[in-house]
Design an enzyme around this catalytic site. Structure first.
Site, mmCIF file in Angstrom:
data_model
loop_
_atom_site.group_PDB
_atom_site.id
_atom_site.type_symbol
_atom_site.label_atom_id
_atom_site.label_comp_id
_atom_site.label_asym_id
_atom_site.label_seq_id
_atom_site.Cartn_x
_atom_site.Cartn_y
_atom_site.Cartn_z
ATOM 1 N N ARG A 213 -25.410 2.867 -38.221
ATOM 2 C CA ARG A 213 -25.426 2.910 -36.759
ATOM 3 C C ARG A 213 -23.999 3.104 -36.250
ATOM 4 N NH1 ARG A 213 -30.018 3.855 -37.067
ATOM 5 N NH2 ARG A 213 -31.798 2.668 -36.299
ATOM 6 N N HIS B 232 -27.616 12.356 -36.164
ATOM 7 C CA HIS B 232 -28.552 11.245 -36.435
ATOM 8 C C HIS B 232 -29.886 11.800 -36.952
ATOM 9 C CE1 HIS B 232 -29.960 6.910 -35.341
ATOM 10 N NE2 HIS B 232 -30.519 7.367 -36.463
HETATM 11 P P1 NAP Z 1 -32.669 -3.385 -45.083
HETATM 12 O O1 NAP Z 1 -33.714 -3.108 -46.115
HETATM 13 O O2 NAP Z 1 -32.924 -4.449 -44.079
HETATM 14 O O3 NAP Z 1 -31.316 -3.686 -45.881
HETATM 15 C C1 NAP Z 1 -30.188 -4.164 -45.264
HETATM 16 C C2 NAP Z 1 -29.142 -4.523 -46.305
HETATM 17 O O4 NAP Z 1 -27.934 -4.895 -45.642
HETATM 18 C C3 NAP Z 1 -29.556 -5.705 -47.175
HETATM 19 O O5 NAP Z 1 -29.118 -5.524 -48.510
HETATM 20 C C4 NAP Z 1 -28.791 -6.877 -46.545
HETATM 21 O O6 NAP Z 1 -28.450 -7.916 -47.447
HETATM 22 C C5 NAP Z 1 -27.532 -6.181 -46.098
HETATM 23 N N1 NAP Z 1 -26.890 -6.931 -45.005
HETATM 24 C C6 NAP Z 1 -27.351 -7.181 -43.771
HETATM 25 N N2 NAP Z 1 -26.481 -7.904 -43.061
HETATM 26 C C7 NAP Z 1 -25.443 -8.143 -43.883
HETATM 27 C C8 NAP Z 1 -24.225 -8.846 -43.755
HETATM 28 N N3 NAP Z 1 -23.892 -9.464 -42.609
HETATM 29 N N4 NAP Z 1 -23.386 -8.880 -44.803
HETATM 30 C C9 NAP Z 1 -23.717 -8.274 -45.961
HETATM 31 N N5 NAP Z 1 -24.849 -7.584 -46.174
HETATM 32 C C10 NAP Z 1 -25.701 -7.525 -45.131
HETATM 33 O O7 NAP Z 1 -32.349 -2.056 -44.263
HETATM 34 P P2 NAP Z 1 -32.670 -0.556 -44.668
HETATM 35 O O8 NAP Z 1 -34.115 -0.270 -44.518
HETATM 36 O O9 NAP Z 1 -32.033 -0.271 -45.969
HETATM 37 O O10 NAP Z 1 -31.896 0.233 -43.508
HETATM 38 C C11 NAP Z 1 -30.519 0.046 -43.257
HETATM 39 C C12 NAP Z 1 -30.130 0.699 -41.952
HETATM 40 O O11 NAP Z 1 -30.087 2.112 -42.079
HETATM 41 C C13 NAP Z 1 -31.116 0.513 -40.785
HETATM 42 O O12 NAP Z 1 -30.942 -0.742 -40.177
HETATM 43 C C14 NAP Z 1 -30.749 1.652 -39.857
HETATM 44 O O13 NAP Z 1 -29.788 1.234 -38.911
HETATM 45 C C15 NAP Z 1 -30.130 2.692 -40.783
HETATM 46 N N6 NAP Z 1 -30.915 3.941 -40.855
HETATM 47 C C16 NAP Z 1 -30.314 5.108 -40.485
HETATM 48 C C17 NAP Z 1 -31.013 6.301 -40.572
HETATM 49 C C18 NAP Z 1 -30.379 7.605 -40.212
HETATM 50 O O14 NAP Z 1 -31.061 8.626 -40.138
HETATM 51 N N7 NAP Z 1 -29.095 7.657 -40.019
HETATM 52 C C19 NAP Z 1 -32.332 6.300 -41.014
HETATM 53 C C20 NAP Z 1 -32.920 5.100 -41.381
HETATM 54 C C21 NAP Z 1 -32.188 3.905 -41.280
HETATM 55 P P3 NAP Z 1 -29.575 -8.902 -48.038
HETATM 56 O O15 NAP Z 1 -30.457 -8.016 -48.905
HETATM 57 O O16 NAP Z 1 -28.841 -9.865 -48.834
HETATM 58 O O17 NAP Z 1 -30.320 -9.456 -46.862
HETATM 59 C C1 GLV Z 2 -33.302 5.742 -38.088
HETATM 60 O O1 GLV Z 2 -32.199 5.719 -37.660
HETATM 61 C C2 GLV Z 2 -34.060 4.591 -38.463
HETATM 62 O O2 GLV Z 2 -33.613 3.469 -38.210
HETATM 63 O O3 GLV Z 2 -35.166 4.759 -39.037
#
Ligand code: NAP
Ligand code: GLV
Length: 309
Positions: free
Chosen positions: A224, A272
């Site tokens: 983000r 994005h």
């Molecule tokens: P997720 O499964 O919730 O994973 C988040 C990871 O971040 C977990 O390993 C978590 O640790 C870690 N984390 C969270 N807060 C932390 C902190 N304060 N310190 C250290 N580690 C921390 O999320 P996801 O599904 O992988 O998605 C991640 C992000 O990608 C989304 O929130 C979104 O903003 C972004 N995204 C972007 C796009 C795009 O097109 N650009 C698309 C999809 C998603 P723990 O496992 O220990 O809890």
């Molecule tokens: C895209 O940014 C998502 O959070 O799925």
């Protein structure tokens, strides 16, 4: 019982049709049409207008149509007693992994610089790096970060990852917590941010953190815009500490025309679109949650309200 779709882009009909295709008996409304608010039990939303989640007395689930939920927590008018779910989907994860691989290969093989040189008719061969000699560090080892890490390791990169709680991943060196962040950063040549945006991670990519990367490191932010302190990145690019950055996400989207990123030679941008929910792939989990609401069962992919992700 009925579903309302709330989003400000042109994809409401796409989602409506995908839901109806999965189950023709579903009652699905766009928030823009006349709809019986007391019948709505599920809102499927993406970057909804603030205030649009109010007035649904029987709402049982706010379902983000993407992985991120930061925009929901940022809406002070949302009903705070309603559970939030998010998308967890293999295609969303593999699309992200493919995007990150493409960005990293373009960087280590100088493709962005060659494009700039081509525009100027410049023939200037550059030193390149090899996959096996490149260490990629991933911030966040959740659904997207873990797959990306694993895929990059399988291609042959040296991969390390950092998360809140310790993980164990094949061929990936893992670090956890504030205490291990410094060691992780000091050996990361390409830093990929895949953290959720929460009060704890807002402004995380700042001069203090990026300054701990080795000279010449490269940043990939696909999480983000709020993670990054834009001015700090520009300063570290201009003083040569960082060799470049590839950004997919921004504080304001679309990025305002006057923003210095647009014309910075070391900033590479995508709009994005690294990884986008595929309706056919994600609709089954939404329909399943709708069924669970009806049967008062535990929802899938529920967001931890305390952690904010
Ligand atoms: P997720 O499964 O919730 O994973 C988040 C990871 O971040 C977990 O390993 C978590 O640790 C870690 N984390 C969270 N807060 C932390 C902190 N304060 N310190 C250290 N580690 C921390 O999320 P996801 O599904 O992988 O998605 C991640 C992000 O990608 C989304 O929130 C979104 O903003 C972004 N995204 C972007 C796009 C795009 O097109 N650009 C698309 C999809 C998603 P723990 O496992 O220990 O809890
Ligand atoms: C895209 O940014 C998502 O959070 O799925």
């Amino acid at each position: 019982m009925a579903i309302v779709i709330i989003r400000q882009d042109k994809k409401i009909d796409l989602w409506k049709n995908a839901l109806k295709k999965a189950d023709n008996s579903l009652k699905v409304y766009s928030y823009l049409e006349e709809h019986p608010k007391e019948e709505i039990t599920m809102a499927i939303i993406w970057k909804h207008p603030a205030g649009s989640l109010t007035g649904y007395p029987n709402l049982k689930c706010i379902a983000s149509a993407g992985a991120g939920v930061d925009y929901i927590f940022e809406d002070p008018t949302r009903p705070t007693n309603v559970p939030i779910t998010r998308i967890v989907d293999p295609l969303l994860a593999s699309d992200m992994s493919e995007h990150v691989l493409a960005v990293i290969l373009a960087h280590i093989k100088n493709l962005n610089t060659y494009k700039q040189q081509q525009i100027k008719s410049l023939w200037n061969p550059l030193e390149y790096s090899r996959i096996k000699d490149t260490t990629v560090g991933i911030l966040g080892l959740g659904e997207l970060g873990a797959l990306t890490a694993q895929d990059l390791a399988n291609v042959g990169f040296q991969v390390q990852g950092w998360s809140r709680s310790k993980k164990s991943l094949d061929q990936v060196t893992t670090f956890a917590g504030k205490e291990e962040l410094k060691t992780f950063l000091s050996s990361t040549q390409i830093l990929v941010c895949l953290l959720p945006l929460t009060p704890e991670t807002k402004g995380f990519l700042n001069k203090d953190l990026l300054g701990q990367l080795p000279q010449g490191a490269f940043l990939v932010n696909v999480a983000r815009g709020g993670h990054l302190v834009d001015g700090d990145l520009l300063m570290l690019l201009d003083n040569g500490h960082l060799s470049g950055a590839c950004l997919d996400v921004y504080h304001t989207e679309p990025l305002p025309e006057a923003h210095p990123f647009w014309n910075h030679p070391k900033v590479h941008m995508t709009p994005h679109y690294a990884s986008v929910s595929d309706t056919n792939s994600v609709v089954p989990q939404l329909v399943e949650n709708y069924r669970r609401i009806q049967n008062e069962e535990e929802l899938m992919n529920r967001v931890d309200m305390e952690k904010g992700y």
